[in-house]
Write a protein that holds these residues in place. Structure first.
Motif, mmCIF file in Angstrom:
data_model
loop_
_atom_site.group_PDB
_atom_site.id
_atom_site.type_symbol
_atom_site.label_atom_id
_atom_site.label_comp_id
_atom_site.label_asym_id
_atom_site.label_seq_id
_atom_site.Cartn_x
_atom_site.Cartn_y
_atom_site.Cartn_z
ATOM 1 N N LEU A 166 0.706 -1.058 -0.053
ATOM 2 C CA LEU A 166 0.435 0.941 -0.126
ATOM 3 C C LEU A 166 0.456 1.192 -0.394
ATOM 4 C CD1 LEU A 166 -2.524 -1.053 2.554
ATOM 5 C CD2 LEU A 166 -3.292 -0.725 0.024
ATOM 6 N N GLU A 167 1.740 1.381 0.791
ATOM 7 C CA GLU A 167 3.219 2.399 1.338
ATOM 8 C C GLU A 167 3.156 2.501 -0.795
ATOM 9 O OE1 GLU A 167 5.646 1.262 4.310
ATOM 10 O OE2 GLU A 167 4.361 2.549 5.259
ATOM 11 N N LEU A 168 3.898 1.682 -1.415
ATOM 12 C CA LEU A 168 4.510 1.743 -2.396
ATOM 13 C C LEU A 168 3.462 2.287 -3.836
ATOM 14 C CD1 LEU A 168 7.210 -0.614 -4.669
ATOM 15 C CD2 LEU A 168 5.518 -0.593 -5.093
ATOM 16 N N MET A 169 2.267 1.807 -3.228
ATOM 17 C CA MET A 169 1.384 2.545 -4.340
ATOM 18 C C MET A 169 0.647 3.559 -3.662
ATOM 19 S SD MET A 169 -0.571 -0.877 -5.535
ATOM 20 C CE MET A 169 -1.713 -0.260 -6.595
ATOM 21 N N GLY A 170 1.348 4.834 -2.686
ATOM 22 C CA GLY A 170 0.955 5.643 -2.874
ATOM 23 C C GLY A 170 0.015 5.591 -1.432
ATOM 24 N N LEU A 171 -1.137 4.948 -0.937
ATOM 25 C CA LEU A 171 -1.908 4.385 -0.750
ATOM 26 C C LEU A 171 -1.970 3.903 0.808
ATOM 27 C CD1 LEU A 171 -3.908 2.255 -3.216
ATOM 28 C CD2 LEU A 171 -4.359 4.921 -3.436
ATOM 29 N N ALA A 201 -12.092 -0.724 -4.615
ATOM 30 C CA ALA A 201 -11.783 0.564 -5.774
ATOM 31 C C ALA A 201 -10.207 1.300 -5.865
ATOM 32 C CB ALA A 201 -13.118 1.637 -5.550
ATOM 33 N N GLU A 202 -10.422 2.230 -4.442
ATOM 34 C CA GLU A 202 -9.122 2.638 -5.205
ATOM 35 C C GLU A 202 -7.642 2.154 -5.105
ATOM 36 O OE1 GLU A 202 -8.776 6.041 -0.989
ATOM 37 O OE2 GLU A 202 -10.465 4.658 -0.772
ATOM 38 N N ILE A 203 -7.576 0.777 -4.887
ATOM 39 C CA ILE A 203 -6.507 -0.304 -4.990
ATOM 40 C C ILE A 203 -6.472 0.206 -5.954
ATOM 41 C CG2 ILE A 203 -5.359 -2.183 -4.573
ATOM 42 C CD1 ILE A 203 -6.624 -1.917 -2.086
ATOM 43 N N LYS A 204 -7.146 -0.260 -7.328
ATOM 44 C CA LYS A 204 -7.233 -0.542 -8.657
ATOM 45 C C LYS A 204 -7.677 0.526 -9.786
ATOM 46 C CE LYS A 204 -10.363 -4.043 -11.521
ATOM 47 N NZ LYS A 204 -11.374 -4.538 -12.231
#
Length: 134
Positions: free
Chosen positions: A78-83, A90-93
């Motif tokens: 999640l940190e790598l994706m900036g979340l 839906a946000e992750i996708k």
């Protein structure tokens, strides 16, 4: 000695003449009861009655965590994706699609400098997907 007495002595000698209990029984054959006769709510054997002295609760009452459990692997993804940790599927996708479009070599005119970043984003998304986050 009779044959039965010899057999009983030999059988008792196998355990060093110490008392034994059947597997799965709490001393008297009643599952869920301690050896001193009191019912045991935790399902454990307590021959000295320590749980009764502590008010009947051996384990500390811990509240169940509400929401999902975030492990280290998922937290890093999640940190790598900036979340945030509370990100919805839906946000992750959506973030995954945006990062793939940003770092894909075709979108960068063949620039291979962001290829490692693209691989790490894909790996992070796959680990989140496997863990059930999306």
């Amino acid at each position: 000695m009779s044959d039965d007495a010899v057999y009983a002595y030999q059988k008792d000698a196998l355990t060093g003449h110490r008392p034994t209990w059947k597997m799965g029984a709490k001393g008297d054959g009643q599952p869920g009861a301690s050896a001193h006769g009191a019912p045991d709510p935790d399902g454990m054997r307590d021959p000295f009655g320590f749980t009764a002295e502590m008010g009947g609760a051996f384990r500390a009452d811990r509240p169940e965590p509400d929401g999902r459990i975030v492990r280290t692997t998922e937290r890093r993804a999640l940190e790598l994706m900036g979340l945030e940790m509370s990100a919805e599927p839906a946000e992750i996708k959506a973030r995954y699609k945006a990062l793939v479009k940003l770092h894909h070599p075709d979108a960068n005119g063949g620039d291979r400098s962001s290829e490692d970043r693209l691989r790490s984003v894909i790996q992070a998304y796959n680990s989140l997907k496997q863990a059930g986050f999306c």
